[in-house]
Design an enzyme around this catalytic site. Structure first.
Site, mmCIF file in Angstrom:
data_model
loop_
_atom_site.group_PDB
_atom_site.id
_atom_site.type_symbol
_atom_site.label_atom_id
_atom_site.label_comp_id
_atom_site.label_asym_id
_atom_site.label_seq_id
_atom_site.Cartn_x
_atom_site.Cartn_y
_atom_site.Cartn_z
ATOM 1 N N ILE A 51 0.897 -1.156 0.000
ATOM 2 C CA ILE A 51 0.000 0.000 0.000
ATOM 3 C C ILE A 51 0.933 1.202 0.000
ATOM 4 O O ILE A 51 1.902 1.239 0.750
ATOM 5 C CB ILE A 51 -0.950 -0.009 1.229
ATOM 6 C CG1 ILE A 51 -1.914 1.178 1.202
ATOM 7 C CG2 ILE A 51 -0.188 -0.042 2.544
ATOM 8 C CD1 ILE A 51 -3.026 1.092 2.290
ATOM 9 N N SER A 52 0.685 2.180 -0.862
ATOM 10 C CA SER A 52 1.592 3.320 -0.975
ATOM 11 C C SER A 52 1.611 4.151 0.302
ATOM 12 O O SER A 52 0.655 4.177 1.075
ATOM 13 C CB SER A 52 1.171 4.222 -2.141
ATOM 14 O OG SER A 52 1.208 3.530 -3.349
#
Ligand code: SAH
Length: 222
Positions: free
Chosen positions: A69-70
């Site tokens: 997940i960024s």
């Protein structure tokens, strides 16, 4: 999904989220509408429950299948650039992943088109986003190197994995006045985040900052 689940408690509560927003502000994110949206987005619902207590740290986290997940800062930075350079009617995202960036885009764009090459992530993201009531999103399981021809051209494109160079096919799906945020580079340790703008027949590229993304990979994985 019930309301308490979405609003969170303890390490996923409103207070924890406010700290994340304050940090993003300190890092230079200025768009108040966007900061408010980030503060309201339940990031803990996009990751494994075992990692919930870290959901509001400003870091990338694993989401399985070798993907991440960024980092909230980078999601904010890319979204802010798009919002401040032109219209947000139709936005294409390459690399749905868990759908966190998709969720934020869904609240600032009229319609979001998102493409993912790993079937399990594509399915899970759709489930999460539908579960929290986001319905202005179209999902495609395919190789994002091809963009999404059927709905082109796009006002904005966000690429959340790094190709070795800017894919021509994505540039060709930008509307006049359209912008693309894309990390470019063949090594994971050093990539350039580039803003690509189409102005009539002209294509402009602007370096924004150094970033670290997973690679953009060709083909699909069932
Ligand atoms: N947008 C996500 C980031 C996910 S990481 C977030 O908000 O956190 C990048 C994602 O890009 C991974 O899920 C990976 O599978 C996907 N990806 C890599 N190459 C791709 C390609 N060619 N087409 C579509 N998705 C791709």
């Amino acid at each position: 999904m019930n309301a308490t689940h979405i609003s969170g408690t303890g390490m996923t509560s409103a207070r924890t989220r406010t700290r994340l927003v304050e940090r993003l502000r300190a890092e230079g994110i200025k768009n108040e509408e966007l900061l408010k949206i980030i503060g309201l987005t339940p990031r803990h619902l996009f990751i494994d429950e075992g990692l919930s207590h870290r959901a509001y740290e400003d870091t990338a986290l694993p989401i399985g299948m070798g993907q991440t997940i960024s980092q909230p800062y980078i999601v904010a930075r890319m979204t802010e650039m798009l919002m401040e350079t032109g219209s947000m009617n139709k936005v294409l995202e390459i690399g749905t992943g868990c759908g966190y960036q998709t969720s934020i885009l869904g609240k600032v764009a009229k319609t979001v088109f998102t493409v993912e090459r790993i079937r399990a992530l594509h399915m899970q993201a759709r489930k999460t986003l539908t579960g929290i009531g986001q319905h202005n999103i179209q999902y495609l399981f395919a190789d994002g190197f091809n963009g999404w021809h059927q709905y082109a051209p796009f006002d904005g494109i966000i690429v959340t994995a790094a190709p070795p160079s800017i894919p021509e096919r994505l540039v060709s799906q930008l509307a006049d006045g359209g912008r693309m945020m894309i990390p470019v580079g063949s090594t994971e340790s050093s990539q350039d985040l580039i803003l690509v703008q189409r102005k009539g027949a002209k294509i402009e590229e602007t370096f924004i900052e150094k970033v670290k993304f997973v690679p953009l990979v060709s083909g699909v994985a069932r």
